[in-house]
Structures are given as structure tokens and as C-alpha cells.
Design a protein around this motif. Sequence first.
Motif, PDB file in Angstrom:
ATOM      1  N   ILE A 109      36.883  42.183  35.643  1.00 14.62           N
ATOM      2  CA  ILE A 109      36.267  43.479  35.972  1.00 14.62           C
ATOM      3  C   ILE A 109      37.366  44.544  36.103  1.00 14.62           C
ATOM      4  CG2 ILE A 109      35.093  44.734  37.857  1.00 14.62           C
ATOM      5  CD1 ILE A 109      33.219  43.082  35.978  1.00 14.62           C
ATOM      6  N   ALA A 110      38.485  44.180  36.736  1.00 16.60           N
ATOM      7  CA  ALA A 110      39.598  45.132  36.870  1.00 16.60           C
ATOM      8  C   ALA A 110      40.145  45.500  35.494  1.00 16.60           C
ATOM      9  CB  ALA A 110      40.698  44.538  37.748  1.00 16.60           C
ATOM     10  N   ALA A 111      40.214  44.520  34.599  1.00 12.89           N
ATOM     11  CA  ALA A 111      40.729  44.793  33.251  1.00 12.89           C
ATOM     12  C   ALA A 111      39.802  45.753  32.509  1.00 12.89           C
ATOM     13  CB  ALA A 111      40.882  43.478  32.476  1.00 12.89           C
ATOM     14  N   ILE A 112      38.496  45.545  32.630  1.00 14.59           N
ATOM     15  CA  ILE A 112      37.532  46.451  31.973  1.00 14.59           C
ATOM     16  C   ILE A 112      37.676  47.855  32.563  1.00 14.59           C
ATOM     17  CG2 ILE A 112      35.063  46.962  31.685  1.00 14.59           C
ATOM     18  CD1 ILE A 112      34.586  43.865  31.925  1.00 14.59           C
ATOM     19  N   ASN A 113      37.796  47.921  33.887  1.00  7.79           N
ATOM     20  CA  ASN A 113      37.892  49.235  34.547  1.00  7.79           C
ATOM     21  C   ASN A 113      39.158  49.985  34.110  1.00  7.79           C
ATOM     22  OD1 ASN A 113      35.515  48.648  35.809  1.00  7.79           O
ATOM     23  ND2 ASN A 113      36.425  48.143  37.804  1.00  7.79           N
ATOM     24  N   LYS A 114      40.258  49.243  34.021  1.00  2.00           N
ATOM     25  CA  LYS A 114      41.534  49.891  33.639  1.00  2.00           C
ATOM     26  C   LYS A 114      41.470  50.450  32.220  1.00  2.00           C
ATOM     27  CE  LYS A 114      44.403  46.963  36.115  1.00  2.00           C
ATOM     28  NZ  LYS A 114      45.122  45.726  35.962  1.00  2.00           N
ATOM     29  N   ALA A 115      40.694  49.786  31.375  1.00  3.14           N
ATOM     30  CA  ALA A 115      40.648  50.202  29.963  1.00  3.14           C
ATOM     31  C   ALA A 115      39.486  51.163  29.678  1.00  3.14           C
ATOM     32  CB  ALA A 115      40.528  48.958  29.083  1.00  3.14           C
ATOM     33  N   GLY A 132      37.326  54.102  28.684  1.00  2.00           N
ATOM     34  CA  GLY A 132      37.603  55.264  27.842  1.00  2.00           C
ATOM     35  C   GLY A 132      38.750  55.059  26.888  1.00  2.00           C
ATOM     36  N   VAL A 133      39.362  53.884  26.909  1.00  2.00           N
ATOM     37  CA  VAL A 133      40.530  53.628  26.056  1.00  2.00           C
ATOM     38  C   VAL A 133      40.208  52.572  24.982  1.00  2.00           C
ATOM     39  CG1 VAL A 133      42.951  52.925  26.002  1.00  2.00           C
ATOM     40  CG2 VAL A 133      42.064  54.203  27.972  1.00  2.00           C
ATOM     41  N   ARG A 134      39.776  51.399  25.451  1.00  2.00           N
ATOM     42  CA  ARG A 134      39.504  50.333  24.471  1.00  2.00           C
ATOM     43  C   ARG A 134      38.592  49.264  25.079  1.00  2.00           C
ATOM     44  NH1 ARG A 134      42.306  46.061  26.294  1.00  2.00           N
ATOM     45  NH2 ARG A 134      43.832  46.657  27.851  1.00  2.00           N
ATOM     46  N   PRO A 135      37.873  48.537  24.209  1.00  2.00           N
ATOM     47  CA  PRO A 135      37.054  47.414  24.673  1.00  2.00           C
ATOM     48  C   PRO A 135      37.947  46.252  25.116  1.00  2.00           C
ATOM     49  CG  PRO A 135      36.400  48.135  22.467  1.00  2.00           C
ATOM     50  CD  PRO A 135      37.723  48.773  22.763  1.00  2.00           C
ATOM     51  N   VAL A 136      37.440  45.456  26.043  1.00  2.00           N
ATOM     52  CA  VAL A 136      38.224  44.334  26.580  1.00  2.00           C
ATOM     53  C   VAL A 136      37.471  43.028  26.328  1.00  2.00           C
ATOM     54  CG1 VAL A 136      39.059  43.303  28.754  1.00  2.00           C
ATOM     55  CG2 VAL A 136      39.247  45.776  28.379  1.00  2.00           C
ATOM     56  N   ARG A 137      38.222  42.048  25.833  1.00  2.10           N
ATOM     57  CA  ARG A 137      37.602  40.730  25.603  1.00  2.10           C
ATOM     58  C   ARG A 137      37.427  40.012  26.940  1.00  2.10           C
ATOM     59  NH1 ARG A 137      37.141  37.309  21.304  1.00  2.10           N
ATOM     60  NH2 ARG A 137      38.416  38.644  19.988  1.00  2.10           N
ATOM     61  N   VAL A 138      36.245  39.424  27.152  1.00  4.48           N
ATOM     62  CA  VAL A 138      35.981  38.755  28.439  1.00  4.48           C
ATOM     63  C   VAL A 138      35.406  37.363  28.218  1.00  4.48           C
ATOM     64  CG1 VAL A 138      35.606  40.908  29.729  1.00  4.48           C
ATOM     65  CG2 VAL A 138      33.662  39.788  28.611  1.00  4.48           C
ATOM     66  N   ALA A 164      31.724  39.959  19.541  1.00  5.93           N
ATOM     67  CA  ALA A 164      33.180  40.007  19.756  1.00  5.93           C
ATOM     68  C   ALA A 164      33.552  39.637  21.203  1.00  5.93           C
ATOM     69  CB  ALA A 164      33.694  41.402  19.434  1.00  5.93           C
ATOM     70  N   SER A 165      32.555  39.373  22.065  1.00  6.82           N
ATOM     71  CA  SER A 165      32.789  39.092  23.494  1.00  6.82           C
ATOM     72  C   SER A 165      33.600  40.209  24.158  1.00  6.82           C
ATOM     73  CB  SER A 165      33.534  37.760  23.692  1.00  6.82           C
ATOM     74  OG  SER A 165      32.730  36.701  23.306  1.00  6.82           O
ATOM     75  N   LYS A 166      33.229  41.447  23.835  1.00  6.85           N
ATOM     76  CA  LYS A 166      33.999  42.569  24.383  1.00  6.85           C
ATOM     77  C   LYS A 166      33.113  43.523  25.166  1.00  6.85           C
ATOM     78  CE  LYS A 166      37.943  42.641  21.326  1.00  6.85           C
ATOM     79  NZ  LYS A 166      38.708  43.360  20.324  1.00  6.85           N
ATOM     80  N   VAL A 167      33.722  44.146  26.177  1.00  6.71           N
ATOM     81  CA  VAL A 167      33.003  45.102  27.022  1.00  6.71           C
ATOM     82  C   VAL A 167      33.795  46.402  27.058  1.00  6.71           C
ATOM     83  CG1 VAL A 167      32.113  45.560  29.336  1.00  6.71           C
ATOM     84  CG2 VAL A 167      32.112  43.222  28.459  1.00  6.71           C
ATOM     85  N   TYR A 168      33.070  47.525  26.989  1.00  2.00           N
ATOM     86  CA  TYR A 168      33.736  48.824  26.950  1.00  2.00           C
ATOM     87  C   TYR A 168      32.987  49.822  27.824  1.00  2.00           C
ATOM     88  CZ  TYR A 168      35.595  53.150  24.885  1.00  2.00           C
ATOM     89  OH  TYR A 168      36.175  54.373  24.673  1.00  2.00           O
TER      90      TYR A 168
END
Length: 389
Positions: free
Chosen positions: A116-122, A124-130, A198-202
Motif C-alpha cells: 500500500i505504501a508503494a502504491i501511495n508513493k507512486a 500520479g507517477v506510475r502503476p505498481v505491481r502487487v 498486469a497485476s498493477k495498481v495505479y
Amino acid sequence: MILKVRSQKTEYRSQETGKKKKSEVRSQNTDHGPRTTKLLFFPVCVLCSVLFVLFLSGCSKKDQMFKESRILMDTYCTITVVSDSREKAREAIDAGYAEIKKIELLLNYFSETSEIAAINKAAGVRPVRVSDETLEILKKTIDISIATGGAFDPTLAPVIKQWKFSKDNSESSVPSDRAVREGLRLVDYRKITVDTDASKVYLRDRGMELDLGGIAKGYGADKAVEAIRARGIKAALVAIAGDIRGFGVNLSGQGWKVGIQNPRPASGSDRPWEDIFAVLHLKDRAISTSGDYQRFFIINGRRYHHILDPDTGFSAESGLISASVIAPEGYLSDSLSTAVFVMGPERGMKLLETMGLDGILVRADKRVLLTGNLKGKIEILNSEYKLAE
Ligand code: AMP
Ligand code: MG
């Protein structure tokens, strides 16, 4: 939501038919501050911040009740399993806790290393694989947000972090209207993109943040139940504070007996979580309670609590003081108890009836509303509370 774990003490006991045992566990919980909780073993009572669970003693000669409590997800958890083997019970309980720990590590808003922290940090920048778990709970969360018309919104974090709730009110403060307005600009669950392939969240806007504090504990209970069942256990109860899921029957052959905390315990009570106003039996279901008494402060006679209305950014004032929801899964009962609290008695009741779920809603005047299916199945113990006409 999930804060860092400050202490951990576990216990492991079995309940044989008719025997009385007592033990003490000291735990810390952000909802109530430091506290000592006594566990009574006949009837066995699981004490948690919201619900008080009572077990009746047994009928089968071989089966016993095994129970262990730990502090996880910054709260008091108890897993109870019915088994004829101490070894099998221990394995199942360990497996249940391993799942809760895993969910905590993935979803903890306050941990630098969670997904969740990784998604929050990214944002508006990029999708994050989770992981599959994070992807699964986020898809479920968005469905709940849609079903509740946004009363449950996992992107409320920019507003939630403006609020401070401390036990003695010394650090509690009401944020300025401006701070709340600014936070609200970043709140919109429709701006979460989940790419399943892609198992990604943005999160679409910079500054957006997810906080799954209103759904993660119920989901943790679901995952623990899955793991316990997979080990051949026929009956168990997983309680993560007030988010509880049971399956099978207890030693008396009945559904698990659970109590709902009195949302207005006598002032000065140092163990408010032991004060229950109603009880019911839970069979193959989850129950969660949300209320304005769990984390709150009062300034100038006005109560400010931790369940926020996404329309205003302030504590929900819907006419309810407590909302319990019973559902087949914990993620549903957890998120919907929060949402129904925000929606209030009329809209909340309608939502539950439409979804075919059960609820016990307590209005500020202590009148209790029940969904149709619960009528006659709940016992009110405190005479201050009456069923609404
Ligand atoms: P619960 O105690 O399960 O009702 O969840 C309350 C927690 O969920 C709060 O501490 C916040 O982290 C978060 N929260 C508060 N209001 C909402 C809301 N309207 N929608 C989603 N999460 C919320
Ligand atoms: Mg909840």
C-alpha cells in the motif's frame, strides 16, 4: 488504520468439557490504550475491542477448544479452533496467524515497506505491481465503494491523516476546514486503476493515498479462516478486534455466541469492551461493528470520531452510534459496517436488505433496528436499548 505492533504476548490453552480455567493477557491497543484483558474460560470469553464472544461448553468427548491470542494489526486477535488433536490445532492456529501477519505486511498504511505504501508513493507517477492478495482486496474494495455510492472510500487517507485521536484528548485536534477541503480534493475511489492482467495498481493523481483500515481486518480474518480450513479443522472462530469470522459449530453444537459492545458504556468504565448490550449466534458468517465510541474525542460537547463521511471529510453524523453487519465474508462485514455507519439508518438498512445481508443498527436514541432476517434471533441484554417499532 494498522499501526506498528508495540507488544506481543501469546497464550495457548485448551478447553476440556466443563473445566474452568483463567488466564490474563496484557495488551496494548490504539483504540483503548494500555489495558489488561482477562480471559474467562467457562464460558470461554474472547474479549476484543468491540465484540465479546462467549463459548459454551462441550458435547463431543474427543473434541476440545484450543485458543491463542496475539497482538497483530495493532490490535488484539484471538483464534479459537475445535479439534481432537492438540498438534493439528496448533498448526492450524499458526497458519491462521501467518495469514494475518502476511495481510498486515502487505496492507499496512504506516509501514514504509508495505505494498500500500508503494502504491501511495507512486501515485500520479506510475502503476505498481502487487501481490495477488493486494490485487484481490483492492478489487473487492472498489466493488464496495461502488455498491455504497462512495460512503466507503479507500482513498480517504489524505483527510484521515489530518485527524488526530489520542486517548486522553491531549493531542486530539479538529483540523481546519481548509485542511479538510484540500485533503478531500484527493479523495475519489474512481481514480484507482486496477490492471488485473498486469497485476498493477495505479492512483491517478499525485498526493492520492490508499488506507484500507476499514476493510483489512475483515479480509485478514477471511484469509486466516481459509488457512485454518485447509488444515482440516471443522470449526473455528477468528477475531481481529471487532472483526470476527466463524465457521462450523462450537463444542455445544451451536453457532458461536457473540456479543455486541454497548456503544454508550457508563462513563469512567475502564473496561468498556466487556460491556455488551446484545448477543446472537454466528454460524458460517462474519460480523463486524463500527461505532463512534471506538476512537473519538469530545470538544465543546461535540463528539469527533474516526469514521469519516467522504462527502464532508468530518466525522459521520448519520444518527447512528453503532452499526454491526453480518455477512458471509469478513471483508464484506468490515467494510459495510463502516459504510452503513456513514449512510445512516434508512439508507444503510436499505443497502443491507438489497444485498441480502443482516445488520443491527443502533440509533442515537438507543433504538435498535434489525434487518428482517434477524428478528427473533438477537437477545438484547441492556434495558436501555429497545427494538425500534
Ligand atoms: P472501522 O473501524 O472498520 O469502521 O474502520 C474505520 C477506519 O477506516 C478508520 O480508522 C479509517 O482508517 C478508515 N475510514 C474511516 N472512514 C472511512 C470511510 N468512510 N471509508 C473508508 N474507510 C474509512
Ligand atoms: Mg470496518
